[in-house]
Design an enzyme around this catalytic site. Structure first.
Site, mmCIF file in Angstrom:
data_model
loop_
_atom_site.group_PDB
_atom_site.id
_atom_site.type_symbol
_atom_site.label_atom_id
_atom_site.label_comp_id
_atom_site.label_asym_id
_atom_site.label_seq_id
_atom_site.Cartn_x
_atom_site.Cartn_y
_atom_site.Cartn_z
ATOM 1 C CG LEU A 29 93.067 39.007 54.738
ATOM 2 C CD1 LEU A 29 93.324 40.322 53.707
ATOM 3 C CD2 LEU A 29 92.436 38.187 54.007
ATOM 4 C CE1 TYR A 30 90.762 39.761 63.603
ATOM 5 C CE2 TYR A 30 93.039 39.964 64.433
ATOM 6 C CZ TYR A 30 91.552 40.204 64.493
ATOM 7 O OH TYR A 30 91.062 40.490 65.897
ATOM 8 C CB ALA A 31 97.079 42.751 60.867
ATOM 9 C CB THR A 86 90.084 42.985 57.885
ATOM 10 O OG1 THR A 86 90.434 42.119 59.115
ATOM 11 C CG2 THR A 86 90.423 42.327 56.656
#
Length: 488
Positions: A273-275, A277
């Protein structure tokens, strides 16, 4: 070191709350005449009354829970246990609303952002996330060369805020003021751009970490997406419009198997999810460049490490746990191919990253908008900033053992599906050509500087003993052979 110094809530949640409330709205059933009870049953039985009371109690409780859970202003963030370094990226508006504003505050803001070069031809830079790892080093480097620098940070508790306060204190001693506020605070951002005509923004505020997204996914959307949009909105309406350099991430390459990673490789298969965003941020940035003429440069950082680093990074907590005698977990790749058993990272020393950031600021070109309207094309760029020399994590541990003089207790396990990727490797040829970026610090040299800082900051007594031990060994070595030897 100086710090030697060498060198994150929108209305969507509210809308969702309304939709959820509608979804659980009780449905009223209209009884036809043939369902009417006979007159002798005019008074409902006690069982019927209890059923109705239970029904309405459940409905009321459901509505209340929907409101509490889905309202962004009321929903408490999931928090990690007290002994965990990973916590939620939330700051309470009630604790930050009173920390800015007023004549004295504006005076400090202007003084910090004032260019101090002798010729007066420097940059005036707003550094978001200035109390963070990269932000602190970058702000200090800009100040050292005479640029005007103002910091912004909300000092959230994703990891120990005391470390962030320590970085801010170092910056304060060099004349950099860090405003205590949130990047998503549109009113604060508008005020900052009104008080100071910034020439540039170095946007580093973000919710970092791949694995924490499994615990608190909404914090990534708020900081990395909503926070970025809030900044871009303020910048497009500013007069003059600043040029913006911001931190994307090497994680956008996700499941890409072509190495080394190039800016031309596909980035539509994020593994976390970090990637996702950060990739969303790159697409949003393109929109603001296209519509409003903002000069925008995305920097894809590759595993940054060094003094004053982030406690959630492997090299940092490996050091902590090795010194404490606790076992460390080293992952092996569960995938196939050439990288079947080796987890490797393109570790990049903080000084090299800072040089890349400054190079991007110096070559960013002008934004072309005025009053929120585009007047012509503006630069839109993306660069990798890495070291170009991936190192297996097992080798990282070997180096730490040597520098700390302590044997690690290793626990080797297969890498879980938590968003991490088995390897990273940067192609930095574009940054070399256009930014003059040339990383020069190898992992052993960089880790030596980190370990020295770590021991002095967290274990000063232990550091003194190591220095004395190293001095004694050096004298004995000179007496035996006439040459010096280094304990590190």
């Amino acid at each position: 070191m100086a710090p030697q110094l060498t060198g994150a809530p929108g209305t969507a949640g509210a809308a969702g709350g309304g939709a959820s409330a509608a979804a659980v709205k009780p449905q009223f059933h209209h009884f036809h005449h043939h369902h009417r009870l006979a007159p002798r049953h005019h008074h409902p039985s006690s069982t019927s009354l209890l059923s109705k009371l239970a029904f309405w109690s459940v409905c009321s409780l459901s509505l209340l829970l929907a409101f509490l859970l889905l309202s962004p202003s009321a929903a408490p963030s999931p928090r990690a246990p007290p002994d965990s370094p990973r916590r939620s990226l939330h700051s309470s508006p009630s604790t930050t609303a009173a920390t800015w504003g007023g004549a004295a505050w504006e005076k400090k803001v202007r003084a910090s952002a004032r260019v101090r070069r002798a010729n007066g031809r420097g940059l005036s830079v707003l550094v978001t996330g200035a109390a963070g790892f990269v932000g602190c080093h970058a702000a200090a480097a800009l100040r050292r060369r005479g640029d005007g620098v103002l910091g912004l940070d909300n000092f959230n508790d994703y990891y120990d805020p005391a470390l962030k306060r320590g970085r801010a204190a170092l910056l304060a001693r060099s004349g950099v003021y860090v405003v205590d506020g949130d990047i998503a605070d549109a009113e604060l951002l508008a005020k900052l751009f009104d008080v100071v005509p910034f020439t540039h923004v170095l946007h580093l505020a973000a919710q970092a970490g791949v694995r924490h997204a499994l615990v608190d996914p909404m914090s990534y959307v708020r900081a990395n997406v909503a926070g970025l949009v809030a900044l871009l909105e303020a910048a497009r309406m500013a007069d003059p419009q600043p040029a913006i350099v911001w931190a994307s991430s090497s994680s956008v390459y996700g499941l890409n198997s072509h190495v080394p990673f190039s800016e031309h490789d596909r980035t539509d298969r994020p593994a976390s999810l970090y990637a996702a965003t950060k990739k969303a941020g790159e697409e949003i940035a393109h929109v603001y460049n296209h519509i409003y003429g903002l000069s925008l440069t995305a920097l894809r950082f590759f595993t940054v490490y060094g003094p004053w680093g982030r406690p959630d990074m492997a090299y940092f907590f490996f050091t902590r746990d090795i010194l404490a005698g606790r076992p460390i977990t080293v992952y092996e790749s569960a995938g196939g191919g050439a990288h079947q058993t080796t987890i490797s990272r393109d570790f990049t020393y903080i000084d090299d990253i800072v040089k890349g950031c400054i190079g991007a600021l110096d070559t960013s070109g002008r934004s072309t908008g005025s009053g929120g309207k585009k007047r012509g094309p503006a630069p839109f760029r993306t660069y990798n900033l890495g070291n170009t020399s991936p190192v297996p994590v097992t080798q990282l541990v070997d180096l730490l053992e040597k520098l700390l003089k302590v044997k690690a207790v290793r626990r080797i396990v297969k890498m879980p599906r938590n968003g991490d990727v088995p390897y990273t490797h940067a192609n930095v040829s574009l940054a070399q050509r256009e930014l003059g970026y040339r990383p020069s610090t190898d992992l052993q040299t960089g880790l030596k500087k980190f370990v020295r800082w770590y021991l002095e900051y967290y274990m000063p007594g232990f550091a003194d003993k190591q220095k004395q031990h190293g001095s004694s060994n050096s004298k004995a070595s000179r007496g035996r052979s006439g040459s010096t030897s280094s304990a590190r």
